[in-house]
Scaffold this active site. Sequence first.
Site, PDB file in Angstrom:
ATOM      1  N   TYR A 135      42.543  28.615  62.354  1.00 65.54           N
ATOM      2  CA  TYR A 135      41.639  29.655  62.859  1.00 65.54           C
ATOM      3  C   TYR A 135      42.328  31.006  62.832  1.00 65.54           C
ATOM      4  CZ  TYR A 135      39.735  32.933  66.225  1.00 65.54           C
ATOM      5  OH  TYR A 135      39.271  34.081  66.817  1.00 65.54           O
ATOM      6  N   ALA A 172      37.979  14.067  28.795  1.00 67.11           N
ATOM      7  CA  ALA A 172      38.842  13.880  29.962  1.00 67.11           C
ATOM      8  C   ALA A 172      39.319  12.448  30.148  1.00 67.11           C
ATOM      9  CB  ALA A 172      38.103  14.354  31.219  1.00 67.11           C
ATOM     10  N   THR A 195      32.885   7.216  26.363  1.00 69.91           N
ATOM     11  CA  THR A 195      31.850   7.875  25.553  1.00 69.91           C
ATOM     12  C   THR A 195      31.062   8.921  26.323  1.00 69.91           C
ATOM     13  OG1 THR A 195      30.517   5.901  26.011  1.00 69.91           O
ATOM     14  CG2 THR A 195      31.569   6.036  23.865  1.00 69.91           C
ATOM     15  N   GLY A 196      31.357   9.113  27.600  1.00 66.31           N
ATOM     16  CA  GLY A 196      30.760  10.208  28.344  1.00 66.31           C
ATOM     17  C   GLY A 196      29.295  10.003  28.672  1.00 66.31           C
ATOM     18  N   CYS A 235      32.456  21.800  32.314  1.00 66.87           N
ATOM     19  CA  CYS A 235      32.032  22.491  33.537  1.00 66.87           C
ATOM     20  C   CYS A 235      32.208  24.003  33.421  1.00 66.87           C
ATOM     21  CB  CYS A 235      32.836  21.988  34.727  1.00 66.87           C
ATOM     22  SG  CYS A 235      32.659  20.222  35.055  1.00 66.87           S
ATOM     23  N   GLY A 272      36.164   8.388  22.350  1.00 71.69           N
ATOM     24  CA  GLY A 272      35.876   9.519  23.220  1.00 71.69           C
ATOM     25  C   GLY A 272      37.122  10.330  23.484  1.00 71.69           C
TER      26      GLY A 272
END
Length: 454
Positions: A432, A12, A117-118, A48, A9
Site C-alpha cells: 500500500y 510456441a 498444430t495450434g 498476441c 507446428g
Amino acid sequence: MAERVVVVGGDAAGMSAASQAIRVAGSSGRELEVVALDRGHWTSYSACGIPYWVAGDVDGPEGLVARAPDEHRRNGIDVRMLTEAVAVDLDGRWVEVVDHDGGGRERLGFDQLVLATGAAPVAPDVPGADAAGVFGVQTLDDGDAVIRRLGTRPRRAVVVGAGYIGVEMAEALTRRGLAVTVVDQAPEPMTTLDPDLGRLVHDAMEGMGIGVVTGARVERFETRGDGGVRAVVTDAGTFDADIVVLGTGVRPATSLAREAGLPLGKSGGVRVDDGLRVPGHDGVWSAGDCVESYDRVSGTWVHVPLGTHANKQGRVLGTNLGGGDDRFPGVVRTAISKVCDLEIARTGLGEADAAAAGFDAVAVTTESTTTAGYFPGAAPMTVKMLAERSTGRLLGAQIVGRAGSAKRIDVCALALWNEMAVGDLAMTDLSYAPPFSPVWDPVQIAARRVADRV
C-alpha cells in the site's frame, strides 16, 4: 542411433518442446534427431502482438519473432518451413508431408511424434466470407495482410466478434484513423466476462467512438465488382466496410489428430495427460492451442488457447520427451486485455461457469479506485468476485477499469491456484501507498464483501 522426433507446428508449444527435449536429452547423453515442420514462414512468434503491430506500437513481423528458424537450426533442430503435415500413420510411424516451396511430397518416419498444430480461426459460414478484405488474425502472415490492406487507405472497418482479439483489433483500427463498428451475436462484448461487466466494456467502447452492435448475427458479406468486401449484412442491419476483421474465436486445429484416430475432448482438442502424452498411444505427444487443459477450479477439461499455457506445456513435454520428469498442473483461465485505456481481466469461473460446475456460488460486485481516492489520477475500477457459499473458497474474479486495474487479477489467480478462501484473501499482506492503491486494495475490498455473505 539417434531417435527421430517429428514436431508438427513451429510456434510456441512445438518449438519450446523441441528445444527443451534437446537440452534435457543432451544432459543425459541421449541422442535425438529433431525435425520441426511448419506450413508458414515464421517460428516462435507472438500472435498476441499482432493488434499492437497493426496499431503501430511495435514493429512487425520480425519484431514479434522470439526465435527465427535459423536460430533454431543453430541449436540442432532441423526446421522445415513451408512444409505441411497432411497425414499421420501411427502404426507405420510416419508423417506424410508436402513441401509448399519445392512442391515435393514425402513420408517422414518418426520414433516420437509431437503435435503442436495450434488453433484455427472460426469464420462465419456465410456467403462472401472469403472476399478480399476479410481477414482472420491468427498468424504473422495474417497480420501482414491486414497491414497491406491498410496501405490502401480504407476508411471504414467492421470487426466481427467482440472477444479478446475483436476488442484489441477495434482499438488498433481506431488508432489508425478508421471508423470502426464491432458486431457480435452475444448480448454483450467479452463473453468470458459476466454480462454485467461485459456491459461496462460495451459502454466504454462506445465512449471511445467505437460502434458496438450486440445480439447481431452475420448473414453475409457483400462485395464490390472487383470482389472486395463492401459491407457486412447482419440481422440487425447492414454496416459498410472497406476492411473486415474476424474476431470470432478459434477452435483446436486437430484434423490431423482426428484423422489419425487420436482421442479428442468435447471442445475438439486433443486429450493429453499431465505429462502431455496422448493416452494409449506410445510416443505420441501434444501441447499448445490444439489440446484441452485441466481446469483446477471446475475440475473439467477446457480449451484455453493462450501463449502462456502453450509455452509451459511445450517445456513440460520437452522435458519428458528428453528423459526427464515434469507435469503440467492445469489452468485457472486467467486472461487480460485492453481496449484503448480500458483494462479487462478475469480468472476462474463466472456465474454461469460456477452454476454449470455445480457450485452454490455467491457473487459480489464492488466499485473502487486504482489509487487512493484523493490521489491525483485516481481512476475507477470494478471488481466482481465469486466464492463457494459453504466454504468461502474463491471461485473466480473479474476486473474492468482504467490504467492500473487489470494486473491485480494476478493476486486473484494465485489465490485460486492455492484454493484460498475469500476471508483469507481479504487479510493478505498486500502493498500500500497512495499512488498505487487505497489502504484496502480493491481486490481485498471485494474479497471482504464476499466473505461477509458466505
